[in-house]
Design a protein around this motif. Structure first.
Motif: not given
Length: 231
Positions: A170-176, A70-82
């Motif tokens: 494992x939370x790729x949307x976390x800023x920590x 599951x890929x995104x482009x940083x914590x603020x990403x509004x979506x992700x790519x499976x």
């Protein structure tokens, strides 16, 4: 759902060689529009079976193998790519499905039923596979990527550097995310992706730069320490 089938070669470079080669490629190829300075951030959460099937197949050099991430482009990403990457002989097939931030967070919590909301057959395949083989979130890998593109043979060249990761969150949307270096910061992973054949001028640039092909895997780098103690 997006599907790409192409060849992929990987090289390990020094940071100095990376800068020199990047400068030369910039004269003959277009930069990816997402590039910012040394590149843009990518985060990937890799899933694997309860018995680490995907990791082991990569380590064993199994010819037909796959990875789910599951890929995104940083914590603020509004979506992700499976995404699912499948190794098939000389070729790599990558299929991807765009998911909302909320649905992606459900996947992170191992609520795979969320995939049934999507009509694409790829979503149903991932649902079956992740349940059948008991997939769980394993590791987050993050790095900066600078990319160049050429329309001929759908060529794409990427420089991935400052590769870090964690298995504790494992939370790729976390800023920590507390992440650790996975590779010497003075080394860069170069990936060359193309259809058909590699263009002559790119092959010459790689040869002149002294690039030696390797089988480095960012996912395996991220799992190396824990897998060492597990086996």
């Amino acid at each position: 759902m997006n599907e790409v089938l192409r060849q992929e070669k990987k090289f390990l470079l020094s940071l100095d060689t990376c800068y020199r080669l990047s400068s030369r490629l910039g004269q003959v190829m277009k930069e990816d529009p997402h590039n910012r300075g040394d590149g843009y951030a990518i985060r990937s959460l890799y899933f694997d079976s309860i018995d680490n099937r995907d990791y082991q197949e990569k380590e064993d050099g199994t010819e037909l193998r796959r990875k789910i991430r599951l890929r995104n482009y940083g914590a603020d990403s509004p979506f992700a790519m499976l995404e699912m990457k499948q190794k098939q002989g000389m070729n790599q097939k990558k299929r991807s499905l765009k998911m909302s931030r909320e649905d992606a967070q459900s996947l992170i919590r191992m609520d795979y039923d969320v995939l049934l909301k999507y009509e694409e057959p790829f979503a149903a395949e991932c649902f079956w596979m992740m349940n059948q083989f008991c997939y769980i979130p394993r590791a987050v890998i993050e790095y900066k990527r600078k990319a160049f593109i050429a329309r001929e043979n759908s060529t794409r060249i990427t420089f991935d550097h400052h590769i870090v990761g964690t298995e504790s969150n494992v939370d790729i949307f976390s800023d920590r995310l507390l992440q650790n270096p996975l590779l010497n910061p003075y080394l860069v992973v170069l990936e060359v992706k193309f259809n058909g054949f590699l263009l002559g001028y790119i092959k010459d640039l790689l040869t002149n730069a002294g690039c030696g092909e390797t089988a480095v895997s960012k996912y395996c780098l991220g799992r190396a320490v824990s897998m060492h103690y597990n086996f």
